[in-house]
Design a protein around this motif. Sequence first.
Motif, PDB file in Angstrom:
ATOM      1  N   ALA A  19       5.921 -16.070   8.266  1.00  0.00           N
ATOM      2  CA  ALA A  19       5.626 -14.807   9.434  1.00  0.00           C
ATOM      3  C   ALA A  19       5.897 -13.644   9.048  1.00  0.00           C
ATOM      4  O   ALA A  19       5.306 -12.890   9.129  1.00  0.00           O
ATOM      5  N   ILE A  20       6.970 -13.679   7.994  1.00  0.00           N
ATOM      6  CA  ILE A  20       7.445 -12.376   7.040  1.00  0.00           C
ATOM      7  C   ILE A  20       5.689 -11.721   6.205  1.00  0.00           C
ATOM      8  O   ILE A  20       6.441 -10.261   6.331  1.00  0.00           O
ATOM      9  N   PHE A  21       4.851 -12.986   5.508  1.00  0.00           N
ATOM     10  CA  PHE A  21       4.148 -12.159   5.179  1.00  0.00           C
ATOM     11  C   PHE A  21       2.834 -11.177   5.689  1.00  0.00           C
ATOM     12  O   PHE A  21       2.153 -10.728   5.495  1.00  0.00           O
ATOM     13  N   GLY A  22       2.370 -11.963   6.819  1.00  0.00           N
ATOM     14  CA  GLY A  22       1.922 -11.955   8.379  1.00  0.00           C
ATOM     15  C   GLY A  22       2.379 -10.712   8.543  1.00  0.00           C
ATOM     16  O   GLY A  22       1.340  -9.711   9.335  1.00  0.00           O
ATOM     17  N   LEU A  23       3.686 -10.279   8.297  1.00  0.00           N
ATOM     18  CA  LEU A  23       4.332  -9.056   9.171  1.00  0.00           C
ATOM     19  C   LEU A  23       3.808  -7.634   8.177  1.00  0.00           C
ATOM     20  O   LEU A  23       3.538  -6.478   8.327  1.00  0.00           O
ATOM     21  N   GLY A  24       4.166  -7.512   7.011  1.00  0.00           N
ATOM     22  CA  GLY A  24       3.698  -7.249   5.781  1.00  0.00           C
ATOM     23  C   GLY A  24       2.137  -6.567   5.444  1.00  0.00           C
ATOM     24  O   GLY A  24       1.449  -5.406   5.147  1.00  0.00           O
ATOM     25  N   GLY A  25       1.268  -7.663   6.281  1.00  0.00           N
ATOM     26  CA  GLY A  25      -0.286  -8.063   5.466  1.00  0.00           C
ATOM     27  C   GLY A  25      -0.440  -5.899   6.496  1.00  0.00           C
ATOM     28  O   GLY A  25      -1.864  -5.968   5.656  1.00  0.00           O
ATOM     29  N   GLU A  26      -0.480  -6.140   7.599  1.00  0.00           N
ATOM     30  CA  GLU A  26      -1.382  -5.493   8.153  1.00  0.00           C
ATOM     31  C   GLU A  26      -0.634  -3.905   7.876  1.00  0.00           C
ATOM     32  O   GLU A  26      -1.181  -2.952   8.218  1.00  0.00           O
ATOM     33  N   SER A  27       0.405  -3.646   7.701  1.00  0.00           N
ATOM     34  CA  SER A  27       1.342  -2.602   7.880  1.00  0.00           C
ATOM     35  C   SER A  27       0.847  -2.376   5.885  1.00  0.00           C
ATOM     36  O   SER A  27       0.429  -0.829   6.217  1.00  0.00           O
ATOM     37  N   LEU A  28       0.548  -3.482   5.171  1.00  0.00           N
ATOM     38  CA  LEU A  28       0.202  -2.825   3.683  1.00  0.00           C
ATOM     39  C   LEU A  28      -1.752  -2.558   3.957  1.00  0.00           C
ATOM     40  O   LEU A  28      -1.724  -1.763   3.157  1.00  0.00           O
ATOM     41  N   SER A  29      -2.422  -3.081   4.703  1.00  0.00           N
ATOM     42  CA  SER A  29      -3.775  -1.910   5.291  1.00  0.00           C
ATOM     43  C   SER A  29      -4.078  -0.508   5.371  1.00  0.00           C
ATOM     44  O   SER A  29      -4.293  -0.481   5.125  1.00  0.00           O
ATOM     45  N   VAL A  30      -2.346  -0.617   6.522  1.00  0.00           N
ATOM     46  CA  VAL A  30      -2.938   0.780   6.495  1.00  0.00           C
ATOM     47  C   VAL A  30      -2.093   1.697   5.926  1.00  0.00           C
ATOM     48  O   VAL A  30      -2.538   2.918   5.683  1.00  0.00           O
ATOM     49  N   ALA A  31      -0.706   1.457   5.244  1.00  0.00           N
ATOM     50  CA  ALA A  31      -0.562   2.034   3.935  1.00  0.00           C
ATOM     51  C   ALA A  31      -1.740   2.346   3.057  1.00  0.00           C
ATOM     52  O   ALA A  31      -1.268   3.214   2.246  1.00  0.00           O
ATOM     53  N   GLN A  32      -2.542   1.279   3.005  1.00  0.00           N
ATOM     54  CA  GLN A  32      -3.386   1.082   1.500  1.00  0.00           C
ATOM     55  C   GLN A  32      -4.443   1.845   2.363  1.00  0.00           C
ATOM     56  O   GLN A  32      -5.774   3.357   1.326  1.00  0.00           O
ATOM     57  N   SER A  33      -5.166   2.378   3.197  1.00  0.00           N
ATOM     58  CA  SER A  33      -5.905   3.593   3.513  1.00  0.00           C
ATOM     59  C   SER A  33      -5.447   4.450   4.082  1.00  0.00           C
ATOM     60  O   SER A  33      -5.699   5.566   3.318  1.00  0.00           O
ATOM     61  N   ALA A  34      -4.071   5.217   4.140  1.00  0.00           N
ATOM     62  CA  ALA A  34      -3.381   5.839   4.066  1.00  0.00           C
ATOM     63  C   ALA A  34      -3.253   6.726   2.668  1.00  0.00           C
ATOM     64  O   ALA A  34      -4.022   7.859   2.000  1.00  0.00           O
ATOM     65  N   PHE A  35      -3.038   5.935   1.189  1.00  0.00           N
ATOM     66  CA  PHE A  35      -2.782   6.052  -0.008  1.00  0.00           C
ATOM     67  C   PHE A  35      -4.468   6.272  -0.239  1.00  0.00           C
ATOM     68  O   PHE A  35      -4.000   7.300  -1.457  1.00  0.00           O
ATOM     69  N   ILE A  36      -5.090   5.371   0.185  1.00  0.00           N
ATOM     70  CA  ILE A  36      -6.892   6.120  -0.366  1.00  0.00           C
ATOM     71  C   ILE A  36      -7.288   7.085  -0.076  1.00  0.00           C
ATOM     72  O   ILE A  36      -8.113   8.099  -0.767  1.00  0.00           O
ATOM     73  N   THR A  37      -7.058   7.738   0.961  1.00  0.00           N
ATOM     74  CA  THR A  37      -7.516   8.787   1.811  1.00  0.00           C
ATOM     75  C   THR A  37      -6.360  10.397   1.126  1.00  0.00           C
ATOM     76  O   THR A  37      -7.434  11.322   1.083  1.00  0.00           O
ATOM     77  N   SER A  38      -5.567  10.030   0.498  1.00  0.00           N
ATOM     78  CA  SER A  38      -4.823  11.090  -0.446  1.00  0.00           C
ATOM     79  C   SER A  38      -5.779  11.511  -1.726  1.00  0.00           C
ATOM     80  O   SER A  38      -5.484  12.209  -2.233  1.00  0.00           O
ATOM     81  N   TRP A  39      -6.297  10.104  -2.410  1.00  0.00           N
ATOM     82  CA  TRP A  39      -6.939  10.207  -3.118  1.00  0.00           C
ATOM     83  C   TRP A  39      -8.417  10.626  -2.959  1.00  0.00           C
ATOM     84  O   TRP A  39      -9.293  11.848  -4.188  1.00  0.00           O
ATOM     85  N   PHE A  40      -9.025  10.481  -2.425  1.00  0.00           N
ATOM     86  CA  PHE A  40     -10.016  10.674  -1.947  1.00  0.00           C
ATOM     87  C   PHE A  40     -10.756  11.836  -0.937  1.00  0.00           C
ATOM     88  O   PHE A  40     -10.101  12.217  -0.169  1.00  0.00           O
ATOM     89  N   GLN A  41     -12.381  12.658  -1.421  1.00  0.00           N
ATOM     90  CA  GLN A  41     -12.409  12.996  -0.256  1.00  0.00           C
ATOM     91  C   GLN A  41     -14.113  13.060  -0.416  1.00  0.00           C
ATOM     92  O   GLN A  41     -14.732  12.578  -0.118  1.00  0.00           O
ATOM     93  N   ASP A  42     -14.049  13.124   1.504  1.00  0.00           N
ATOM     94  CA  ASP A  42     -16.112  13.158   1.789  1.00  0.00           C
ATOM     95  C   ASP A  42     -16.600  12.279   1.206  1.00  0.00           C
ATOM     96  O   ASP A  42     -16.052  10.569   1.613  1.00  0.00           O
ATOM     97  N   LYS A  43     -17.396  12.092   0.502  1.00  0.00           N
ATOM     98  CA  LYS A  43     -18.343  10.667   0.495  1.00  0.00           C
ATOM     99  C   LYS A  43     -17.637   9.964  -0.532  1.00  0.00           C
ATOM    100  O   LYS A  43     -17.676   8.283  -0.167  1.00  0.00           O
ATOM    101  N   GLU A  44     -16.614  10.270  -1.452  1.00  0.00           N
ATOM    102  CA  GLU A  44     -15.711   9.509  -1.551  1.00  0.00           C
ATOM    103  C   GLU A  44     -14.576   8.319  -1.508  1.00  0.00           C
ATOM    104  O   GLU A  44     -15.067   7.380  -1.759  1.00  0.00           O
TER     105      GLU A  44
END
Length: 101
Positions: A19-44
Amino acid sequence: AVAAACASGSLNGMLVGRAIFGLGGESLSVAQSAFITSWFQDKELALSLGLSLSVARLGSVVNNLMSPRLASAFGSVHAALWAGAAFLALSLLCALALRCI
């Protein structure tokens, strides 16, 4: 937590750990997307988000293939769970190293 609970035979411990692992999975996905968005732009950005999602799904496939093999090779399910915990620890170390960059 799941591997330790499995090794000790505690079903309740395995359920709580999952249950603890499951709670962190979706939060990690959102944080990962935000992290990627801060590093890359446009087509990248589109390519990097697509690669991130693909690698995550590839990890699920590799897990589904390797866990039964590890369990049969070592004679127990908790050996496969400990291998997963080791990869999780390696992932954490990589994330901390990336944070320092």
